[in-house]
Design a protein around this motif. Sequence first.
Motif, PDB file in Angstrom:
ATOM      1  N   MET A   1       0.839  -1.189   0.000  1.00 31.01           N
ATOM      2  CA  MET A   1       0.000   0.000   0.000  1.00 31.01           C
ATOM      3  C   MET A   1       0.884   1.253   0.000  1.00 31.01           C
ATOM      4  O   MET A   1       1.904   1.292   0.684  1.00 31.01           O
ATOM      5  CB  MET A   1      -0.905   0.032   1.233  1.00 31.01           C
ATOM      6  CG  MET A   1      -1.992  -1.036   1.233  1.00 31.01           C
ATOM      7  SD  MET A   1      -3.372  -0.565   0.195  1.00 31.01           S
ATOM      8  CE  MET A   1      -4.559  -1.824   0.655  1.00 31.01           C
ATOM      9  N   VAL A   2       0.482   2.244  -0.755  1.00 31.34           N
ATOM     10  CA  VAL A   2       1.137   3.553  -0.743  1.00 31.34           C
ATOM     11  C   VAL A   2       0.042   4.603  -0.602  1.00 31.34           C
ATOM     12  O   VAL A   2      -1.060   4.448  -1.122  1.00 31.34           O
ATOM     13  CB  VAL A   2       1.956   3.802  -2.026  1.00 31.34           C
ATOM     14  CG1 VAL A   2       3.147   2.868  -2.099  1.00 31.34           C
ATOM     15  CG2 VAL A   2       1.097   3.645  -3.274  1.00 31.34           C
ATOM     16  N   ARG A   3       0.379   5.696   0.068  1.00 31.49           N
ATOM     17  CA  ARG A   3      -0.613   6.752   0.254  1.00 31.49           C
ATOM     18  C   ARG A   3      -0.360   7.845  -0.761  1.00 31.49           C
ATOM     19  O   ARG A   3       0.724   8.435  -0.811  1.00 31.49           O
ATOM     20  CB  ARG A   3      -0.546   7.314   1.674  1.00 31.49           C
ATOM     21  CG  ARG A   3      -1.717   8.251   1.977  1.00 31.49           C
ATOM     22  CD  ARG A   3      -1.822   8.568   3.450  1.00 31.49           C
ATOM     23  NE  ARG A   3      -3.020   9.353   3.733  1.00 31.49           N
ATOM     24  CZ  ARG A   3      -4.234   8.838   3.929  1.00 31.49           C
ATOM     25  NH1 ARG A   3      -4.394   7.519   3.893  1.00 31.49           N
ATOM     26  NH2 ARG A   3      -5.285   9.613   4.174  1.00 31.49           N
ATOM     27  N   LYS A   4      -1.359   8.131  -1.564  1.00 32.01           N
ATOM     28  CA  LYS A   4      -1.259   9.192  -2.562  1.00 32.01           C
ATOM     29  C   LYS A   4      -2.644   9.475  -3.099  1.00 32.01           C
ATOM     30  O   LYS A   4      -3.616   8.778  -2.810  1.00 32.01           O
ATOM     31  CB  LYS A   4      -0.308   8.824  -3.692  1.00 32.01           C
ATOM     32  CG  LYS A   4      -0.657   7.568  -4.479  1.00 32.01           C
ATOM     33  CD  LYS A   4       0.373   7.331  -5.570  1.00 32.01           C
ATOM     34  CE  LYS A   4       1.763   7.202  -4.990  1.00 32.01           C
ATOM     35  NZ  LYS A   4       2.827   7.308  -5.969  1.00 32.01           N
ATOM     36  N   SER A   5      -2.743  10.505  -3.932  1.00 26.98           N
ATOM     37  CA  SER A   5      -4.028  10.862  -4.518  1.00 26.98           C
ATOM     38  C   SER A   5      -4.435   9.806  -5.539  1.00 26.98           C
ATOM     39  O   SER A   5      -3.588   9.162  -6.167  1.00 26.98           O
ATOM     40  CB  SER A   5      -3.956  12.230  -5.190  1.00 26.98           C
ATOM     41  OG  SER A   5      -3.134  12.162  -6.339  1.00 26.98           O
ATOM     42  N   ALA A   6      -5.734   9.642  -5.703  1.00 29.14           N
ATOM     43  CA  ALA A   6      -6.232   8.654  -6.663  1.00 29.14           C
ATOM     44  C   ALA A   6      -5.826   9.014  -8.079  1.00 29.14           C
ATOM     45  O   ALA A   6      -5.622   8.122  -8.911  1.00 29.14           O
ATOM     46  CB  ALA A   6      -7.748   8.542  -6.555  1.00 29.14           C
ATOM     47  N   ARG A   7      -5.711  10.313  -8.383  1.00 24.30           N
ATOM     48  CA  ARG A   7      -5.310  10.696  -9.742  1.00 24.30           C
ATOM     49  C   ARG A   7      -3.884  10.243 -10.045  1.00 24.30           C
ATOM     50  O   ARG A   7      -3.582   9.812 -11.160  1.00 24.30           O
ATOM     51  CB  ARG A   7      -5.484  12.190  -9.966  1.00 24.30           C
ATOM     52  CG  ARG A   7      -4.595  13.109  -9.159  1.00 24.30           C
ATOM     53  CD  ARG A   7      -4.903  14.570  -9.474  1.00 24.30           C
ATOM     54  NE  ARG A   7      -4.030  15.495  -8.780  1.00 24.30           N
ATOM     55  CZ  ARG A   7      -4.245  15.969  -7.570  1.00 24.30           C
ATOM     56  NH1 ARG A   7      -5.314  15.584  -6.890  1.00 24.30           N
ATOM     57  NH2 ARG A   7      -3.406  16.819  -7.020  1.00 24.30           N
ATOM     58  N   HIS A   8      -2.994  10.325  -9.053  1.00 22.34           N
ATOM     59  CA  HIS A   8      -1.631   9.835  -9.263  1.00 22.34           C
ATOM     60  C   HIS A   8      -1.604   8.300  -9.259  1.00 22.34           C
ATOM     61  O   HIS A   8      -0.827   7.691  -9.997  1.00 22.34           O
ATOM     62  CB  HIS A   8      -0.701  10.410  -8.195  1.00 22.34           C
ATOM     63  CG  HIS A   8      -0.396  11.858  -8.397  1.00 22.34           C
ATOM     64  ND1 HIS A   8      -1.108  12.865  -7.785  1.00 22.34           N
ATOM     65  CD2 HIS A   8       0.528  12.475  -9.174  1.00 22.34           C
ATOM     66  CE1 HIS A   8      -0.636  14.040  -8.162  1.00 22.34           C
ATOM     67  NE2 HIS A   8       0.362  13.833  -9.004  1.00 22.34           N
ATOM     68  N   GLY A   9      -2.470   7.709  -8.444  1.00 20.97           N
ATOM     69  CA  GLY A   9      -2.579   6.250  -8.489  1.00 20.97           C
ATOM     70  C   GLY A   9      -3.047   5.765  -9.847  1.00 20.97           C
ATOM     71  O   GLY A   9      -2.588   4.732 -10.351  1.00 20.97           O
ATOM     72  N   LEU A  10      -3.958   6.515 -10.465  1.00 22.27           N
ATOM     73  CA  LEU A  10      -4.432   6.185 -11.808  1.00 22.27           C
ATOM     74  C   LEU A  10      -3.272   6.159 -12.792  1.00 22.27           C
ATOM     75  O   LEU A  10      -3.124   5.214 -13.586  1.00 22.27           O
ATOM     76  CB  LEU A  10      -5.489   7.204 -12.249  1.00 22.27           C
ATOM     77  CG  LEU A  10      -5.941   7.148 -13.708  1.00 22.27           C
ATOM     78  CD1 LEU A  10      -6.645   5.839 -14.015  1.00 22.27           C
ATOM     79  CD2 LEU A  10      -6.861   8.329 -14.022  1.00 22.27           C
ATOM     80  N   MET A  11      -2.427   7.187 -12.764  1.00 21.61           N
ATOM     81  CA  MET A  11      -1.287   7.252 -13.686  1.00 21.61           C
ATOM     82  C   MET A  11      -0.343   6.067 -13.472  1.00 21.61           C
ATOM     83  O   MET A  11       0.135   5.451 -14.434  1.00 21.61           O
ATOM     84  CB  MET A  11      -0.518   8.562 -13.477  1.00 21.61           C
ATOM     85  CG  MET A  11      -1.305   9.820 -13.772  1.00 21.61           C
ATOM     86  SD  MET A  11      -1.871   9.928 -15.484  1.00 21.61           S
ATOM     87  CE  MET A  11      -3.640   9.996 -15.234  1.00 21.61           C
TER      88      MET A  11
END
Length: 558
Positions: free
Chosen positions: A1-11
């Motif tokens: 698991m990593v914590r980040k925004s969903a938009r960056h997770g999408l990329m």
Amino acid sequence: MVRKSARHGLMEMLIAHGVEVVFGNPGTTELPVMDAIQDYPELKYILGLHESVAVSMADGYARAKGKPGFVNLHMAGGLANGISMLYNAFRGGTPLIVTAGQSDTRMLMEEPLLSGDLVGMCRQFTKWSGEVLHAQDVPSALRRAFRTASTPPTGPVFLSLPWNVLDEEVDLDLTPASPIHSRIRPDPQAVDRAAQLLAGAENPLMIVGDRIAQADAVGEAARIAEALGARVMAASYNEVNFPSGHRQFLGTLNIDSTATRKLFDQHDVILAVGCNLFTQFLYAPQLLTGKAKVVHLDINAWEIEKNYPVEVGVWGDIKAGLEDLMEAVEGQMSHADRDSAGLRASLIAEEREKGYEAYVGRARKEWEQKPMIPVRLFLEMKEVLPRGTILATEAVTATIALMRTIPFDETGTFFSLRGGALGWGIGGAMGIRLARPDRQVVAVIGDGSAMYSIQGLWTAATYDLPVVFVICNNRSYRILKHFMVNYYYPLLGLKDRKSRFTGMNFFEHPLDCAGVAEAFGVKGFRVEDPQEWKPTLEKALALGKPALVDVQIHPGPF
């Protein structure tokens, strides 16, 4: 698991799934995507000035690359513009991931501007459609989308991505989908039953479709056709699903003609592989009357016995199925069967050669006609095109002449419109070029078809995509004229009825496609004299830049 925004997770999920190019036409709800993508130089964004261009580019790219294309559109209005090309992808089985931004979920009850039931809009033209309502679901939605699109029978999926969901920062599992292993071998019992019918066939016909190309099974298809001594015809030929220069290949079936029914009745066994039986456009009496016994091999279980009864339905991977069927047929054919198959193959080759000579002979009698006849255009094009050129076609009537004059024997050298929704050709050709930068790409497009996506030329100029667009300009919607004549007779039996072809002619105000190309920054050429065609095409190819050649061709008898 990593914590980040969903938009960056999408990329990062796109990169993990091997995506290199994102096609799109953005709006406000896509701002999270447009913000995030600038942080990932591994992803190249290609802008289309209309959503249909963006989707057709992704379609062409996916088909030529052999992996899913990714495209991002703008909520209800933009998505609606792209649905015609989504329809083509669905009917043809192109693996696409189509996404669109959605309004902030906290506003949806208020029915904000441009919002709508995006999932409902796309559901009938996708394998799966969904809306992501929680940021932590973005990775799992992407995994499901890539696996669903890539699993045979392949096809597009759709994801609605609300603005606020992409902005949320949460713990994300960015594990990509596992590799897909889809070589499912058919039931041996079905293979044996099919082989018994085929081995003893006296006059077999093989009908091929595009799922052969998608399964990388063209070689296997050719080998079993040769072993059976079968005539080979295509139910659809939108990719190289059989070598069109093969001595047993006799072209594409006209499945809207009653004459095809008589053709089928001449055969005792029909082997259908990777095709629909049948996807017709016009109403006609049942094409298969029951005189021929049908064996249908396909990965798409839905298409087996959907419209017609079959003697044996063989469900499984097409490549593996053809290998198994070939082994079983060889084991059951007697020496006499093999001799008969060899004789049939020789006779089919003679039939094909005589037909080609007669076709070209008729064309030679009209060689100097102005405007140029399509047969001359393609015979001379064949002399000029570099070896290994990929052709993308959306010239509905002229493609008939193209297929009869230029052989396509290498997989991946021919792509055509699938599904029937016009506007694919310009974007599709650019997507193919992005997928295959090592190959020259030439698009052959009708003047009427070109107008559905002519703004795509801006993309070609902006990203320096060296596609040569050849416009077959007959100053009309010729296919509609053809159907109008057939509508009167034989459909209605009106031999003497004449049409004014209302809404089907551009004669009084012809389209200047070369002029439009220049306005978008693409070099435009116009050819009126047939003698100028070859040297002009050579100039266009030599530029190494996007170019358009507007060729005036004969409109035919209408």
